[in-house]
Write a protein that holds these residues in place. Structure first.
Motif, PDB file in Angstrom:
ATOM      1  N   SER A 244       0.839  -1.203   0.000  1.00  0.00           N
ATOM      2  CA  SER A 244       0.000   0.000   0.000  1.00  0.00           C
ATOM      3  C   SER A 244       0.873   1.252   0.000  1.00  0.00           C
ATOM      4  CB  SER A 244      -0.905   0.006   1.232  1.00  0.00           C
ATOM      5  OG  SER A 244      -0.120   0.148   2.415  1.00  0.00           O
ATOM      6  N   ASP A 245       0.224   2.414  -0.217  1.00  0.00           N
ATOM      7  CA  ASP A 245       0.952   3.681  -0.155  1.00  0.00           C
ATOM      8  C   ASP A 245       1.568   3.873   1.237  1.00  0.00           C
ATOM      9  OD1 ASP A 245       0.183   4.155  -2.745  1.00  0.00           O
ATOM     10  OD2 ASP A 245      -1.437   5.541  -2.224  1.00  0.00           O
ATOM     11  N   TYR A 248       4.638   1.745   1.552  1.00  0.00           N
ATOM     12  CA  TYR A 248       5.740   2.342   0.793  1.00  0.00           C
ATOM     13  C   TYR A 248       6.340   3.523   1.550  1.00  0.00           C
ATOM     14  CZ  TYR A 248       8.190   4.579  -3.122  1.00  0.00           C
ATOM     15  OH  TYR A 248       9.130   5.152  -3.942  1.00  0.00           O
ATOM     16  N   ALA A 249       5.468   4.348   2.132  1.00  0.00           N
ATOM     17  CA  ALA A 249       5.955   5.508   2.877  1.00  0.00           C
ATOM     18  C   ALA A 249       6.788   5.059   4.077  1.00  0.00           C
ATOM     19  CB  ALA A 249       4.767   6.361   3.338  1.00  0.00           C
ATOM     20  N   TYR A 291       6.533  -2.304  -4.756  1.00  0.00           N
ATOM     21  CA  TYR A 291       5.648  -1.160  -4.981  1.00  0.00           C
ATOM     22  C   TYR A 291       5.984  -0.467  -6.297  1.00  0.00           C
ATOM     23  CZ  TYR A 291       3.289   3.321  -4.102  1.00  0.00           C
ATOM     24  OH  TYR A 291       2.504   4.441  -4.203  1.00  0.00           O
ATOM     25  N   HIS A 295       3.734  -0.201  -9.759  1.00  0.00           N
ATOM     26  CA  HIS A 295       3.250   1.097 -10.227  1.00  0.00           C
ATOM     27  C   HIS A 295       3.896   1.546 -11.537  1.00  0.00           C
ATOM     28  CE1 HIS A 295       0.563   2.246  -6.907  1.00  0.00           C
ATOM     29  NE2 HIS A 295       1.324   1.424  -6.204  1.00  0.00           N
TER      30      HIS A 295
END
Length: 314
Positions: A244-245, A248-249, A291, A295
């Motif tokens: 998920s975002d 990744y963060a 990720y 993407h």
């Protein structure tokens, strides 16, 4: 190589093949084995060879599941598909390393006949027999093997597991614990050999909740992806197997925190109260890689709605 979804495709249905190429599946599994009646094996093989030579084969990776290499159908598959520039073949009914070595020998002869470089065709192995599970380490370590696909159907039959649809509601427990050891053993062998590990989605491809549950369990265990039977299963599988975002963060922050610590001569960093060191850093790097791979997929890829089942799982 990122394979979160491997979509089964029947080669004798050109319209389904054309739609499959346009889906968001990461790769295709062209079916020549159980999904093809014995009376149409030669016809299907010719159709697959035509597909491999066509422009349709330029969109995404295609793996061909061939017939048992101990059967003349399997031998003919290897010869014809190697001549058609196949890059990846999947072996069913494997039991021991000797079975893989037989396929390797057949491929070396076929590659020579087609004037192709040796070992230019990669192998994927169905882990669907009791002997294959017990010999997983040796099978995965063969230099031509690129990945393992866990096949619960045939394995369940050999184990005398009580019949229940994959992903169906269970009377005793929700997770298929009867196959847990075999799944973990397959995954361990794949990781030790550095090859891809794939699980299988529910046979009831219309049950999206079951697909989601299966995909989340596979992701938690560490599998790279799942075999899927229909394009409608791809979105929940990708959602479960793509970081998920927020993941990744966190991963980026963890990597930066450790880099800053190393500049100060330290090996451990603290991020939001959590100690970050070796294993977590390796996990963070893996999250970033998956990720970013996910993407960079072509944005025009999308799954057509309500396609019929594209094949048969085992």
């Amino acid at each position: 190589m990122l394979i979160r979804s491997l979509l089964v495709v029947p080669p004798l249905k050109p319209d389904v093949v054309a739609k499959a190429v346009r889906t968001s599946a990461d790769a295709l599994l062209i079916e020549l084995e159980d999904g093809i009646h014995h009376s149409r094996k030669n016809e299907a093989r010719a159709a697959v060879a035509d597909f491999l030579r066509s422009d349709l084969n330029r969109h995404k990776p295609a793996i061909v599941r061939i017939n048992d290499v101990l059967h003349p159908f399997g031998m003919a598959d290897i010869e014809a598909l190697t001549a058609a520039d196949a890059t990846d073949l999947m072996l069913p009914k494997i039991r021991t390393l000797a079975d893989v070595e037989r396929a390797d020998a057949l491929l070396r002869r076929a590659e020579g006949n087609a004037t192709r470089p040796m070992r230019s065709v990669r192998l994927w192995v169905m882990m669907e027999t009791t002997e294959a599970i017990l010999n997983a380490k040796e099978i995965a370590a063969h230099p031509r093997v690129r990945g393992l696909l866990f096949g619960p159907g045939d394995l369940s039959a050999e184990l005398f597991v009580r019949r229940i649809g994959l992903g169906a509601e269970r009377a005793i427990w929700d997770f298929p614990l009867e196959l847990l050891y075999a799944k973990q053993h397959t995954l361990l062998a794949a990781r030790a050999a550095g090859v891809v590990a794939l699980d299988t989605s529910p046979t009831n491809f219309r049950d999206i909740d079951a697909t989601t549950t299966t995909a989340l369990a596979a992701a938690q265990m560490g599998f790279d992806g799942l075999l899927v039977l229909s394009p409608r299963q791809i979105p929940p599988v990708h959602a479960a197997l793509t970081p998920s975002d927020a993941d990744y963060a966190w991963a980026m922050a963890a990597i930066k925190a450790v880099q800053a610590a190393e500049e100060n001569g330290e090996t451990v960093a603290v991020l939001d109260g959590e100690m970050i060191e070796g294993p977590l850093v390796r996990n963070a790097v893996s999250i970033v890689r998956r990720y970013e791979l996910a993407h960079t997929r072509h944005p025009a890829e999308s799954a057509p709605p309500a396609d019929p089942v594209a094949g048969r799982a085992r």
